[in-house]
Design an enzyme around this catalytic site. Structure first.
Site: not given
Length: 429
Positions: A22-23, A125, A130, A315, A407
């Site tokens: 995903k990232n 999230c 961030r 993560d 997600r």
């Protein structure tokens, strides 16, 4: 709304196929904005965040098509074609951007190609502030004029972006990606120092190079970009998801099982693998994937501190903390990246975990047995940690707010069920 119900105590054994990252996929999709030709991505994961990004790009005029499963022409898994023949809108509205922080990645490529971009301040999230200030200061270094007002970022570069030297004040994956995208079409040479080195950055660089970008220093903290007038279409296979791989490796460890992670790359998670080995878990490359086993050995407590790549990934912190709740001894988990990334701890305590929080440090004393309980996910990786705890717990665990999970994890309950977990998705009454 759905929830996940887990009846714990089952040992996991078998093969789990690791999907595309995903990232990595999200910035790669944003790269399609840099060219009027088709960017074809394979190994695309089926995730809520991918759908959100596809909808956002469609709003900008990108034609997005999904070819489902494919095996011809070198493609693997789902294949997505993205064609930005003409940017029809340079504004990314709040209603779309608020759902996912990575939406800000459209800022760099749009202002690079169109000379103007308006992007809502992003959501995502709730694991920390961030801020996007690094994205913005980097674009200013490239000659963009930036204003932030009424919840929107407005960037202008009517004469185009120009090359510059920019030192990241701290390592930022998202800012490195955004500025790489922008610099690819800037006039002249751009040098980025203290750039993020995550494998997802390397994947993006390789795709951009395939599109005609000129980038040196790939995989290092210093990236040199020679701007080009235009990029062309390309085909690119998305790297395997290292966070998914690490999560399932810890699922095998917490249940005392043996699992093969098909398609995963051990070199992408070596820092996490090194800590897993200290817990008594075997983890090694095998058959084009990763072999993980903790059969007939005790789970030992190990200290971990998160750090930018190649350090231990933030993560995977929540999942490792869950693993330590049943380890022999005490472990110290230190979070150095995000200030709010222990929101899973109160939920683990509901299951009997012995965890004490002291600012950015969690002290975990292993217990003999976790107990199933109703718990609520607060963010994407916290959801995964609660699932891992549920796999090891005695009795039934029900995880609510699993939209966070969707997600970033493709078919999680199905993949776990295939290796022996008693897990199902049910309607939350």
């Amino acid at each position: 709304m759905d929830k996940i119900r887990i009846r714990g105590g089952q040992t996991l054994n078998g093969v789990i196929r690791i999907g595309g990252a995903k990232n990595a996929a999200l910035p790669l999709m944003a790269a399609s904005l840099l060219s009027d030709e088709a960017l074809v991505l394979s190994n695309v994961p089926h995730l809520a965040d991918i759908t959100t990004m596809a909808n956002l790009l469609g709003q900008h005029g990108v034609l997005v098509s999904l070819d489902g499963q494919a095996g011809n022409g070198g493609h693997v898994g789902r294949v997505m074609s993205l064609t930005a023949g003409k940017i029809t809108s340079t504004t990314a509205p709040y209603d779309l951007v608020r759902r996912m922080r990575a939406s800000v990645l459209v800022l760099g490529p749009i202002v690079a190609r169109e000379g103007v971009a308006t992007v809502s301040l992003p959501g995502g999230c709730a694991i920390g502030t961030r801020p996007v200030d690094i994205h913005l200061s980097g674009l200013e270094a490239l000659g963009a004029e930036i204003e932030v007002e009424a919840g929107y970022i407005r960037a202008r570069a009517p004469k185009g972006l120009r090359g510059a030297r920019y030192v990241f004040p701290k390592v930022s994956v998202g800012a490195t990606e955004n500025l790489l995208l922008a610099a690819s079409l800037a006039k002249g040479e751009t040098i980025f120092e203290n750039a993020a080195r995550e494998p997802e950055i390397t994947d993006l660089c390789e795709c951009l190079i395939a599109m005609g970008a000129k980038i040196d220093g790939v995989g290092t903290a210093t990236l040199t970009v020679q701007g080009v007038d235009r990029l062309h279409g390309a085909e690119h296979s998305i790297m395997p998801d290292r966070i998914e791989a690490g999560t399932y490796a810890m699922a095998a460890a917490i249940t005392g099982g043996t699992v093969e992670l098909e398609g995963a790359r051990l070199d992408h998670i070596e820092a996490a693998a090194a800590q897993l080995r200290k817990t008594g878990t075997t983890i090694e490359s095998r058959n084009g994937g990763i072999f993980v086993s903790r059969a007939n050995t005790d789970l030992l407590a190990v200290d971990v501190a998160t750090d930018p790549y190649p350090g231990f990934p933030t993560d995977l912190q929540a999942q490792f903390l869950a693993l330590m709740t049943t380890a022999k001894g005490a472990s110290v988990i230190t979070e150095t990246i995000f200030e709010n990334r222990f929101m899973h701890v109160p939920e683990l305590q509901r299951m009997g975990a012995d965890v004490t929080l002291q600012g950015s440090v969690a002290i975990v004393r292993g217990v003999d047995q976790l107990n199933g309980a109703p718990v609520m996910a607060s963010d994407l990786r916290a959801s995964a940690s609660l699932v891992l705890a549920g796999l090891a717990a005695e009795g039934v665990t029900e995880v609510r707010r699993i939209y966070h999970l969707d997600r970033g994890y493709e078919r999680l309950e199905e993949k776990l069920r295939l290796v022996g977990a008693d897990i199902e998705r049910v309607e939350d009454s």
